[in-house]
Design a protein around this motif. Structure first.
Motif, PDB file in Angstrom:
ATOM      1  N   VAL A  30       8.585   2.417 -14.864  1.00 38.45           N
ATOM      2  CA  VAL A  30       8.062   1.714 -13.695  1.00 38.45           C
ATOM      3  C   VAL A  30       6.576   1.439 -13.851  1.00 38.45           C
ATOM      4  O   VAL A  30       5.782   2.367 -14.007  1.00 38.45           O
ATOM      5  CB  VAL A  30       8.292   2.540 -12.415  1.00 38.45           C
ATOM      6  N   LEU A  31       6.224   0.180 -13.834  1.00 36.83           N
ATOM      7  CA  LEU A  31       4.815  -0.204 -13.741  1.00 36.83           C
ATOM      8  C   LEU A  31       4.523  -0.435 -12.268  1.00 36.83           C
ATOM      9  O   LEU A  31       5.221  -1.202 -11.606  1.00 36.83           O
ATOM     10  CB  LEU A  31       4.548  -1.491 -14.521  1.00 36.83           C
ATOM     11  N   LEU A  32       3.493   0.216 -11.756  1.00 39.22           N
ATOM     12  CA  LEU A  32       3.213   0.156 -10.326  1.00 39.22           C
ATOM     13  C   LEU A  32       1.914  -0.582 -10.032  1.00 39.22           C
ATOM     14  O   LEU A  32       0.911  -0.394 -10.722  1.00 39.22           O
ATOM     15  CB  LEU A  32       3.097   1.578  -9.765  1.00 39.22           C
ATOM     16  N   ALA A  33       1.945  -1.399  -8.987  1.00 40.11           N
ATOM     17  CA  ALA A  33       0.696  -2.001  -8.512  1.00 40.11           C
ATOM     18  C   ALA A  33       0.760  -2.132  -6.999  1.00 40.11           C
ATOM     19  O   ALA A  33       1.843  -2.211  -6.419  1.00 40.11           O
ATOM     20  CB  ALA A  33       0.487  -3.373  -9.152  1.00 40.11           C
ATOM     21  N   SER A  34      -0.393  -2.128  -6.372  1.00 45.71           N
ATOM     22  CA  SER A  34      -0.419  -2.368  -4.930  1.00 45.71           C
ATOM     23  C   SER A  34      -1.335  -3.552  -4.642  1.00 45.71           C
ATOM     24  O   SER A  34      -2.300  -3.801  -5.365  1.00 45.71           O
ATOM     25  CB  SER A  34      -0.896  -1.122  -4.190  1.00 45.71           C
TER      26      SER A  34
ATOM     27  N   SER B 221       0.832  -1.197   0.000  1.00 43.55           N
ATOM     28  CA  SER B 221       0.000   0.000   0.000  1.00 43.55           C
ATOM     29  C   SER B 221       0.865   1.245   0.000  1.00 43.55           C
ATOM     30  O   SER B 221       1.913   1.270   0.642  1.00 43.55           O
ATOM     31  CB  SER B 221      -0.890   0.015   1.243  1.00 43.55           C
ATOM     32  N   LEU B 222       0.434   2.270  -0.705  1.00 44.87           N
ATOM     33  CA  LEU B 222       1.197   3.512  -0.693  1.00 44.87           C
ATOM     34  C   LEU B 222       0.807   4.399   0.477  1.00 44.87           C
ATOM     35  O   LEU B 222       1.428   5.429   0.711  1.00 44.87           O
ATOM     36  CB  LEU B 222       0.977   4.278  -1.999  1.00 44.87           C
TER      37      LEU B 222
ATOM     38  N   VAL C 116       9.172   3.325  -2.803  1.00 46.83           N
ATOM     39  CA  VAL C 116       8.821   3.466  -4.215  1.00 46.83           C
ATOM     40  C   VAL C 116       9.463   4.723  -4.791  1.00 46.83           C
ATOM     41  O   VAL C 116       9.931   4.734  -5.933  1.00 46.83           O
ATOM     42  CB  VAL C 116       7.297   3.498  -4.420  1.00 46.83           C
TER      43      VAL C 116
ATOM     44  N   ARG D  59      -4.210 -10.525  -4.928  1.00 46.72           N
ATOM     45  CA  ARG D  59      -3.854  -9.372  -5.749  1.00 46.72           C
ATOM     46  C   ARG D  59      -2.367  -9.363  -6.066  1.00 46.72           C
ATOM     47  O   ARG D  59      -1.960  -8.885  -7.130  1.00 46.72           O
ATOM     48  CB  ARG D  59      -4.296  -8.081  -5.072  1.00 46.72           C
TER      49      ARG D  59
ATOM     50  N   ASP E   3       1.149 -11.566 -12.506  1.00 49.20           N
ATOM     51  CA  ASP E   3       0.743 -12.073 -13.815  1.00 49.20           C
ATOM     52  C   ASP E   3       0.720 -10.961 -14.852  1.00 49.20           C
ATOM     53  O   ASP E   3       1.250 -11.103 -15.958  1.00 49.20           O
ATOM     54  CB  ASP E   3      -0.654 -12.706 -13.725  1.00 49.20           C
ATOM     55  N   THR E   4       0.090  -9.870 -14.480  1.00 52.14           N
ATOM     56  CA  THR E   4       0.034  -8.739 -15.400  1.00 52.14           C
ATOM     57  C   THR E   4       1.431  -8.284 -15.787  1.00 52.14           C
ATOM     58  O   THR E   4       1.721  -8.044 -16.966  1.00 52.14           O
ATOM     59  CB  THR E   4      -0.701  -7.563 -14.744  1.00 52.14           C
TER      60      THR E   4
END
Lengths: 324, 324
Positions: A83-87, A59-60, A69, A94, A100-101
């Motif tokens: 940079v591809l970002l995900a949380s 989490s940001l 980050v 998730r 996967d993405t």
DNA sequence: ATGAAAGCGCTAACAA
DNA sequence: TTGTTAGCGCTTTCAT
């Protein structure tokens, strides 16, 4: 449009081959006039390089991750990586779908913090995909993964020993859910180590959700017992701040009535009153190092590395002797 | 490997056409055994859709942006979009180069906060590229851009009026560099509006860098003057926190000796002692809205919208009457 | 110094 | 239900 072949344009744009000054001028002019932009997708498909790395954090909203980050992003920018970002919101599902993405997007590497290295489906996908990644904050367990972390257990041990040394005997731990964080597990182990070291067997552990802003319920429950704790050891600074609020709400003063200790060393902890006693993780540098090492692994195929940084105990005002 | 054509695999993987149960079973098996992953790059090139949006903020170290990005990221994940992240460090050059990268990566839209909408080279590129974007935090000026913001000038006006109402007459503004933030300019205008409204012409403005953790020098300079300010209006909460630290260092107590007011409403402001008086921007929701609106603009070609949310004044302990 | 052409992995007509 | 094929935009040999 410039009356030249695509090959020549490619050479002109990338400087990857000889182009006469005149043709270069024509091409530049046409590019400006037409608003042409080289399509990275085409290039990526052809070259099989994306110059993109994936970043996955829980989490940001927790500054420890935002800072990390930030460090990653700056280092990436310097090295010419996107940079591809995900949380993940601390959810393993998730985590997996984000990975996967990333994998389908053909990121060249990842920096990530997972709930639990050992149980992580996401990490299995990653290692079988054979793409380099760096675990950040997660403790070293399987040394075949690159990691950057501190010794959570030892830091927790030292922190709780400090509390014990000041005379606290009833120390409760407010722990982030163990299922969502192996750091939390390690810190709990350090907490128990310290109690054991002092010959105390009254362990008192309450698990709370990481996204939980309000821990009043749990704190109230602890304080309705006959012998309420004189001190709280929290598995993160964010939880410590919530704990202080909950205590204040029921009329307890920190630190005169009860002490509170956090973990992480987010910078706001220093500006609080009372300032937070905590163990500091240098999040931004950890992010930078993770990124740098990742790029080494991508470009030069450097071997896996496990960096365990020395932690630093920050003395704050939130920890004092127990009331007599 | 499955003894079928790529077209059939494509149909099986995407469910985009009829595939018999048997072939589907074979394909699934082979996919699992071989670790095949559909290559998004290929698909992106073919379909001319990337399902990716770019996010550009000045810095993740300021929680106002971290929270906003968090909101954006969650909304994006819900809608099936990927997030490319970049930070500008308040530099217009880095804004432009990040936008260039995004454009070359064929992002389908952007959410961004720029230094100054009017002077932004990055925004010119963007509008001539004809790809939808949403400005976040930047005040509405050119209403042909979608924006989400609050009325910075009005909020600052109200904040400073509160200070004046309490009796403060020497109010200094500690402003983030105007060249790096049009919000800072607006808030400064609101500050001046309020002074003018009270017939005061002693404006006292000190510009500081946003990345500056330490404003001691500037604060010291102000306090060596004959009539030092009785209150400080800071253009962000982060700057307000730095200001309080600097004041404390020179032995001034906040709020008894001097009051301090911030802007942004980052959540830590509430847990500080003294808690920060400030104007709240709902960063996470702003991020969510920005993302949702952006996707509407991408998918349904909805028209540009300017959303100005009502701000909220948060009363904290850092603002009291001036000392007599 | 330039061009022709193959092919990266995928989807989408179209054909069978 | 499945296969064939063209082509997305690019780089890169190989000719010229």
């Amino acid at each position: 449009m410039a009356g030249v072949s695509v090959a020549t344009v490619s050479r002109a744009v990338n400087g990857s081959g000889p182009v006469s000054l005149e043709t270069r001028a024509i091409i530049d002019r046409v590019i400006n006039e037409s608003g042409f932009r080289p399509n990275s997708i085409g290039r990526q498909l052809k070259t099989a390089r994306t110059h993109t790395i994936g970043v996955l954090v829980p989490s940001l909203k927790n500054p420890i991750f935002a800072d990390a980050v930030n460090g990653i992003e700056c280092a990436a920018q310097n090295k010419g990586y996107n940079v591809l970002l995900a949380s993940s919101g601390y959810s393993t599902d998730r985590e997996s779908s984000a990975v996967d993405t990333f994998l389908n997007s053909r990121v060249e590497g990842l920096v990530l913090t997972v709930a639990d290295e050992e149980k992580s489906q996401a990490l299995s996908s990653l290692s079988s995909a054979g793409i380099p990644f760096v675990l950040m904050f997660n403790p070293v367990k399987n040394s075949s993964y690159s990691t950057i972390s501190i010794d959570n257990r030892k830091a927790a041990f030292e922190l709780v020993c400090q509390m014990l040394k000041l005379g606290h005997r009833r120390i409760a731990m407010i722990a982030g859910k163990f299922s969502e964080s192996d750091r939390s597990i390690e810190r709990q182990a350090g907490y128990q180590d310290a109690l054991r070291h002092y010959g105390i067997d009254q362990v008192l552990i309450t698990e709370v959700g990481f996204e939980n802003q309000d821990v009043s319920e749990q704190i109230n429950a602890l304080h309705e017992a006959k012998n309420p704790p004189t001190a709280y050891f929290c598995s993160t600074d964010v939880i410590a701040i919530a704990t202080i609020r909950a205590l204040t709400q029921i009329g307890k003063n920190v630190p005169t009535d009860v002490s509170v200790v956090g973990f992480d060393g987010i910078s706001v902890g220093e500006w609080l009153t009372p300032s937070l006693t905590t163990a500091v993780q240098p999040a931004e540098q950890m992010g930078e190092w993770a990124m740098q090492h990742l790029i080494e692994r991508i470009d030069e195929d450097v071997p896996v590395k496990n960096l365990v940084l020395p932690h630093q105990l920050r003395q704050g005002e939130s920890l004092v002797n127990p009331p007599i």
